[in-house]
Scaffold this active site. Structure first.
Site, PDB file in Angstrom:
ATOM      1  N   HIS A   1      -3.483 -11.657 -29.901  1.00  0.00           N
ATOM      2  CA  HIS A   1      -4.479 -12.134 -28.941  1.00  0.00           C
ATOM      3  C   HIS A   1      -5.891 -11.724 -29.344  1.00  0.00           C
ATOM      4  O   HIS A   1      -6.760 -11.535 -28.494  1.00  0.00           O
ATOM      5  CB  HIS A   1      -4.164 -11.607 -27.535  1.00  0.00           C
ATOM      6  CG  HIS A   1      -2.863 -12.115 -26.987  1.00  0.00           C
ATOM      7  ND1 HIS A   1      -2.313 -11.652 -25.823  1.00  0.00           N
ATOM      8  CD2 HIS A   1      -2.020 -13.064 -27.455  1.00  0.00           C
ATOM      9  CE1 HIS A   1      -1.169 -12.290 -25.597  1.00  0.00           C
ATOM     10  NE2 HIS A   1      -0.971 -13.144 -26.578  1.00  0.00           N
TER      11      HIS A   1
HETATM   12  C1  LIG Z   1       2.049 -15.747 -33.620  1.00  0.00           C
HETATM   13  C2  LIG Z   1       1.210 -15.914 -32.397  1.00  0.00           C
HETATM   14  C3  LIG Z   1       1.816 -15.835 -31.142  1.00  0.00           C
HETATM   15  C4  LIG Z   1       1.027 -15.976 -29.985  1.00  0.00           C
HETATM   16  N1  LIG Z   1       1.646 -16.036 -28.763  1.00  0.00           N
HETATM   17  C5  LIG Z   1       0.919 -16.416 -27.674  1.00  0.00           C
HETATM   18  C6  LIG Z   1       1.546 -16.704 -26.438  1.00  0.00           C
HETATM   19  O1  LIG Z   1       2.769 -16.641 -26.303  1.00  0.00           O
HETATM   20  N2  LIG Z   1       0.752 -17.066 -25.387  1.00  0.00           N
HETATM   21  C7  LIG Z   1      -0.608 -17.170 -25.497  1.00  0.00           C
HETATM   22  O2  LIG Z   1      -1.268 -17.495 -24.517  1.00  0.00           O
HETATM   23  N3  LIG Z   1      -1.221 -16.899 -26.660  1.00  0.00           N
HETATM   24  C8  LIG Z   1      -0.494 -16.561 -27.748  1.00  0.00           C
HETATM   25  N4  LIG Z   1      -1.114 -16.347 -28.943  1.00  0.00           N
HETATM   26  C9  LIG Z   1      -2.588 -16.394 -28.982  1.00  0.00           C
HETATM   27  C10 LIG Z   1      -3.146 -17.805 -28.909  1.00  0.00           C
HETATM   28  O3  LIG Z   1      -2.274 -18.720 -29.526  1.00  0.00           O
HETATM   29  C11 LIG Z   1      -4.534 -17.802 -29.579  1.00  0.00           C
HETATM   30  O4  LIG Z   1      -5.352 -16.849 -28.960  1.00  0.00           O
HETATM   31  C12 LIG Z   1      -5.208 -19.161 -29.465  1.00  0.00           C
HETATM   32  O5  LIG Z   1      -4.323 -20.167 -29.881  1.00  0.00           O
HETATM   33  C13 LIG Z   1      -6.500 -19.200 -30.267  1.00  0.00           C
HETATM   34  O6  LIG Z   1      -7.112 -20.461 -30.047  1.00  0.00           O
HETATM   35  P1  LIG Z   1      -8.488 -20.901 -30.764  1.00  0.00           P
HETATM   36  O7  LIG Z   1      -8.767 -22.273 -30.298  1.00  0.00           O
HETATM   37  O8  LIG Z   1      -9.500 -19.840 -30.557  1.00  0.00           O
HETATM   38  O9  LIG Z   1      -8.141 -20.868 -32.313  1.00  0.00           O
HETATM   39  P2  LIG Z   1      -6.973 -21.622 -33.105  1.00  0.00           P
HETATM   40  O10 LIG Z   1      -5.978 -22.234 -32.193  1.00  0.00           O
HETATM   41  O11 LIG Z   1      -6.456 -20.664 -34.116  1.00  0.00           O
HETATM   42  O12 LIG Z   1      -7.723 -22.825 -33.806  1.00  0.00           O
HETATM   43  C14 LIG Z   1      -8.560 -22.715 -34.914  1.00  0.00           C
HETATM   44  C15 LIG Z   1      -8.339 -23.944 -35.786  1.00  0.00           C
HETATM   45  O13 LIG Z   1      -9.414 -24.081 -36.694  1.00  0.00           O
HETATM   46  C16 LIG Z   1      -8.914 -24.429 -37.966  1.00  0.00           C
HETATM   47  N5  LIG Z   1      -9.913 -24.012 -38.947  1.00  0.00           N
HETATM   48  C17 LIG Z   1     -10.328 -22.749 -39.190  1.00  0.00           C
HETATM   49  N6  LIG Z   1     -11.276 -22.745 -40.148  1.00  0.00           N
HETATM   50  C18 LIG Z   1     -11.473 -24.044 -40.508  1.00  0.00           C
HETATM   51  C19 LIG Z   1     -12.316 -24.691 -41.464  1.00  0.00           C
HETATM   52  N7  LIG Z   1     -13.159 -23.991 -42.234  1.00  0.00           N
HETATM   53  N8  LIG Z   1     -12.248 -26.049 -41.591  1.00  0.00           N
HETATM   54  C20 LIG Z   1     -11.403 -26.779 -40.809  1.00  0.00           C
HETATM   55  N9  LIG Z   1     -10.572 -26.204 -39.894  1.00  0.00           N
HETATM   56  C21 LIG Z   1     -10.606 -24.859 -39.749  1.00  0.00           C
HETATM   57  C22 LIG Z   1      -7.588 -23.700 -38.046  1.00  0.00           C
HETATM   58  O14 LIG Z   1      -6.733 -24.245 -39.024  1.00  0.00           O
HETATM   59  C23 LIG Z   1      -7.075 -23.860 -36.623  1.00  0.00           C
HETATM   60  O15 LIG Z   1      -6.313 -25.037 -36.446  1.00  0.00           O
HETATM   61  C24 LIG Z   1      -0.370 -16.186 -30.106  1.00  0.00           C
HETATM   62  C25 LIG Z   1      -0.967 -16.275 -31.359  1.00  0.00           C
HETATM   63  C26 LIG Z   1      -0.189 -16.160 -32.506  1.00  0.00           C
HETATM   64  C27 LIG Z   1      -0.853 -16.272 -33.848  1.00  0.00           C
END
Ligand SMILES: Cc1cc2nc3c(=O)[nH]c(=O)nc-3n(C[C@H](O)[C@H](O)[C@H](O)COP(=O)(O)OP(=O)(O)OC[C@H]3O[C@@H](n4cnc5c(N)ncnc54)[C@H](O)[C@@H]3O)c2cc1C
Ligand SMILES: *[C@@H]1O[C@H](CO)[C@@H](O)[C@H](O)[C@H]1NC(C)=O
Ligand SMILES: *[C@@H]1O[C@H](CO)[C@@H](O)[C@H](O)[C@H]1NC(C)=O
Ligand SMILES: *[C@@H]1O[C@H](CO)[C@@H](O)[C@H](O)[C@H]1NC(C)=O
Ligand SMILES: *[C@@H]1O[C@H](CO)[C@@H](O)[C@H](O)[C@H]1NC(C)=O
Length: 547
Positions: A485
Site C-alpha cells: 500500500h
Molecule cells: C500485490 C499487491 C496486492 C495489493 N492488494 C491490495 C488489496 O487487496 N486491496 C487494495 O485496496 N489495494 C491493494 N494493493 C494496493 C493497490 O493495488 C495500489 O495502491 C493501487 O492499485 C495503486 O494505484 P495507482 O493508480 O496509484 O497506480 P497503479 O495502479 O500501479 O498504476 C500505475 C500505472 O502506470 C503505468 N506506468 C508507470 N510508469 C509508466 C510510464 N513511464 N509510461 C506508461 N505507463 C506507465 C504502470 O504500468 C501502471 O499500469 C495491492 C498492491 C499490490 C502490488
C-alpha cells in the site's frame, strides 16, 4: 462460463508463459476493446484534449469518464491483462507475483533499500490487475486530512459507480470464518457484517474477485468509455512530459504533451490541444520518476543527473510511505482452501488484522519464508495472520537509479523510524497473539505424539513473552514486509495543490496514489478508482472540443 473454460483449456494447450509464446498470445487479445491498440500502430504525432500517463487503478476510470466529453489518450507501458490467465484468477495471485522474470511480466518487482521485496503493476489496470482484490472505502479521517477538498456527495456517487461494476461480496470458507470468529472473540468489536465502509470492529469487506474467482479490475471501467473519444495505447512507455520553454516572461512553464516509445523503440509525440491537460497516473513510483525525468524536481539533484531543470520543486520524490506488515504463518492440520483477504479487524488504535491461506508470500530481509504457489513442487499449505498499521508516520523517499524510465527508481520507506509506528505494530502483533490463544483457533493446532496441541509455525513465530515491548518491537523490525500500500512521492500540499494540479506548472496534474500522504483507511484501491472517476467534476472540460 463454458467459453471461459474453453479459453482456459486453450491457454493451457499453448503451454507455459515463456517469453516467445507470451507475445502472440497477447496480440490475440489486444482488441478486447476496439479502442485499445498496440502503440506501434499509433502515428508519430497526434493531438488530444487529455493525455493520461499510466492505465492503472486511477488512470482507467479517469480516461473512461473524461472521454464522455473530450478526446482522450491513455498510455500504458504494459499489455492487456485478459491475455494472462494467472492474472485473471484469485488462485493465480501468488504465481503472478512471483513470476517476475521476464522484462514485461505484469508484476514488476522492486526491493526497497531496506531489503523488503515489493511489487508494482505493469499492465493495463495497473496494480488493481495484480492485487489481492480487497475492496474498502476510505475512513472519515482520510477525507478530513488528505488535503483535497472533497465533495462527499460526488465521492459517494463515484464509489457507487465503481462498486456496481466490479465489487462482489466474498464467500467465507473455513479459514476466513475462523478468523472472523477469533477477531470477535478477542474483542475487535463490533461485528459489522458485510460492509464496504471502513469501520472500527470486525467486518467482511468487498472483493474484486467474482464468485467464480475471476478478477475484475479498473480495466473493466474502460468499458464505460465513449468509444469515439478514447484511444488506449498499450506497450507505450512514456519517457517524459514535454514542457513549454520558460521564456522568463514571468509565466509558468506549461505541459504541452508527452514523448513515448513503442516496442520497436520508435518515438511518438502526443500533444495537447489548447486548454487540454497532461495527467500523470503512473503510480507512486512512476509519477515522481516521470516528474524528475521531465526536469521537475530538486534543482541540485536533477543537475547531478545532467537533467535540465524546468522547475525547481524540492519535494518531488519526497514524502513516500509504506504501511509495514507483520505476522505469522502456520501449517494447519488439514490443508485449507485458498483465500485472500476477506475479513478484517480494525482496532481503535490503528492496527488492521487480516488473514489469508496459501496464497500470500511472506518475505522479510532477515527471515525469508517464501510460501509457494499451489502449482509449485515446494508447495506447503499454510495459513497466515497479518497485521498492518494505519498511516504510517515514518517518511521515506524516492530517487532515480537511471535516466532510463524502464529502470525502477530507488525507494526507501524507513519502516518504523517513527516510534509511533513501532508502538502500533507492537499493539497489533500482540493482538495476533490473542487471536492465536482464542478458542476459534484451536482447530488449527496440530496434536503432538505425546498428546499436547500446538501451532506448527512456518518462519518466525511470535515471541514467547508478548508482554515485553522491546522483544515485540524487535519482532516488528526483524519480520517487516509490505502489504503493497505504498503511496506518496508527489503529495498534496507539497507537489500538487488541493485540486491535484502540479504547483508551478500549467496544464499538468497528478491523479494517483503518489498524491496521498496518508493511506485511505485499510486499502487504497477503492479510493483510487473513486478518485479517477470523480475527477471529471474537477477538470474544466474543454468546451472547445470538436467531439
Ligand atoms: C500485490 C499487491 C496486492 C495489493 N492488494 C491490495 C488489496 O487487496 N486491496 C487494495 O485496496 N489495494 C491493494 N494493493 C494496493 C493497490 O493495488 C495500489 O495502491 C493501487 O492499485 C495503486 O494505484 P495507482 O493508480 O496509484 O497506480 P497503479 O495502479 O500501479 O498504476 C500505475 C500505472 O502506470 C503505468 N506506468 C508507470 N510508469 C509508466 C510510464 N513511464 N509510461 C506508461 N505507463 C506507465 C504502470 O504500468 C501502471 O499500469 C495491492 C498492491 C499490490 C502490488
Ligand atoms: C506490437 O507491434 C509490434 C510491431 O508490429 C510487434 O513487433 C509486437 O509484437 C506487437 N506487440 C504485441 C503485444 O502485439
Ligand atoms: C456517503 O456515504 C456514507 C456511507 O454510506 C454516508 O455515511 C455519508 O453520509 C454519505 N455522504 C454524503 C454526503 O452523501
Ligand atoms: C498501544 O496500546 C496501549 C495499551 O492499550 C495504548 O495505551 C497505546 O495508546 C497504544 N499505542 C498506540 C500508538 O495506539
Ligand atoms: C503559476 O502557478 C502558480 C501555482 O500553480 C499559480 O498560483 C500562479 O498564478 C501561476 N502564475 C501564472 C503567471 O500563471
Amino acid at each position: 462460463m463454458d467459453c471461459y473454460l474453453l479459453y482456459t483449456v486453450l491457454l493451457l494447450l499453448l503451454g507455459s508463459a515463456s517469453l516467445s509464446n507470451a507475445r502472440p498470445r497477447a496480440t490475440r487479445h489486444l482488441n478486447f476493446m476496439r479502442f485499445v491498440t498496440n502503440a506501434t500502430d499509433f502515428p508519430s504525432e497526434e493531438y488530444y484534449d487529455y493525455i493520461i500517463v499510466g492505465g492503472g487503478t486511477a488512470g482507467c476510470p479517469l480516461a473512461a469518464t473524461l472521454s464522455q466529453s473530450s478526446r482522450v489518450l491513455l498510455l500504458e507501458r504494459g499489455g492487456v491483462p485478459y491475455a494472462i490467465p494467472n492474472l485473471m484468477t484469485h488462485d493465480g495471485f501468488l504465481t503472478t507475483l512471483t513470476d517476475v522474470n521476464s522484462f514485461d511480466s505484469p508484476a514488476q518487482s522492486f526491493v526497497s533499500e531496506e531489503g523488503v521485496p515489493n511489487a508494482r503493476g505493469r499492465v493495463l489496470g495497473g496494480s488493481s490487475a495484480i492485487n489481492a482484490g480487497f475492496y474498502s472505502r476510505a475512513d472519515r479521517e482520510f477525507f478530513k486530512n488528505s488535503g483535497v477538498d472533497w465533495d462527499l456527495k460526488s465521492v459517494n456517487q463515484s464509489y457507487e459507480w465503481v462498486e456496481r461494476a466490479i465489487v462482489f461480496r466474498p464467500q467465507l470458507m473455513t479459514w476466513q470464518s475462523a478468523i472472523r470468529d477469533a477477531l470477535i472473540e478477542v474483542g475487535v468489536h463490533p461485528f459489522n457484517g458485510f460492509t464496504l465502509e471502513h469501520r472500527v470492529g470486525t467486518k467482511i469487506g468487498g472483493t474484486t474477485f467474482d464468485r467464480s474467482g475471476r478478477r475484475h479490475s479498473s480495466v473493466d471501467l474502460l468499458r464505460y468509455a465513449r468509444n469515439v473519444n478514447i484511444r488506449v495505447a498499450v506497450y507505450a512507455t512514456v519517457e517524459r512530459v514535454l514542457l513549454s520553454d520558460d521564456d522568463d516572461s514571468g509565466t509558468n512553464v506549461s505541459a504541452i504533451g508527452v514523448v513515448y516509445r513503442d516496442e520497436l523503440g520508435r518515438y511518438h509525440h502526443a500533444m495537447i490541444r489548447e486548454r487540454g491537460e497532461v495527467i500523470l497516473s503512473a503510480g507512486s513510483l512512476g509519477s515522481p520518476q516521470l516528474m524528475l525525468l521531465s526536469g521537475i524536481g530538486p534543482r541540485s539533484y536533477l543537475s547531478t543527473w545532467g537533467i535540465p531543470v524546468a522547475v525547481d520543486q524540492p519535494d518531488v520524490g519526497g514524502f513516500v510511505y509504506d504501511n509495514p506488515r507483520n505476522g505469522i504463518s502456520i501449517v494447519p492440520p488439514v490443508p485449507m482452501e485458498n483465500s485472500l483477504i476477506q475479513v478484517v479487524g480494525v482496532t481503535e488504535d490503528g492496527a488492521f488484522l487480516e488473514a489469508a491461506s496459501n496464497v500470500i508470500p511472506f518475505a522479510s530481509p532477515l527471515h525469508s519464508v517464501f510460501i509457494r504457489a499451489p502449482a509449485s513442487p515446494l508447495y506447503v499449505p499454510v495459513t497466515t495472520i497479518m497485521e498492518k498499521i494505519l498511516g504510517p508516520v515514518s517518511v521515506g523517499s524516492l530517487r532515480l537509479a537511471s535516466t532510463d524510465v524502464r529502470v525502477n527508481p530507488v525507494v526507501r520507506f524507513n519502516y518504523f523510524s517513527d516510534p509511533q509506528d513501532l508502538e502500533r505494530c507492537v499493539n497489533g502483533t500482540r493482538k495476533i497473539g490473542e487471536i492465536l490463544r482464542s478458542r476459534a483457533m484451536e482447530d488449527f493446532m496440530v496434536r503432538e505424539w505425546y498428546g499436547s496441541h500446538r501451532f506448527r509455525f512456518v518462519g518466525v513465530p511470535l515471541p514467547l513473552d508478548q508482554t515485553n515491548d522491546l522483544v515485540m518491537a524487535d519482532f516488528c523490525r526483524r519480520t517487516v514486509s509490505t502489504i503493497w500500500h505504498y503511496h506518496g512521492g508527489c503529495v498534496v500540499g507539497k507537489v500538487v495543490s488541493s485540486d491535484l494540479k502540479v504547483i508551478g506548472v500549467d496544464s499538468l496534474r497528478i491523479v494517483d496514489g503518489s498524491t496521498f500522504s496518508i493511506s485511505p483507511g485499510t486499502n487504497p484501491q477503492a479510493t483510487l478508482m473513486m478518485l479517477g472517476s470523480l475527477y471529471k467534476s474537477h477538470v474544466d472540460l474543454n468546451s472547445g472540443s470538436d467531439m
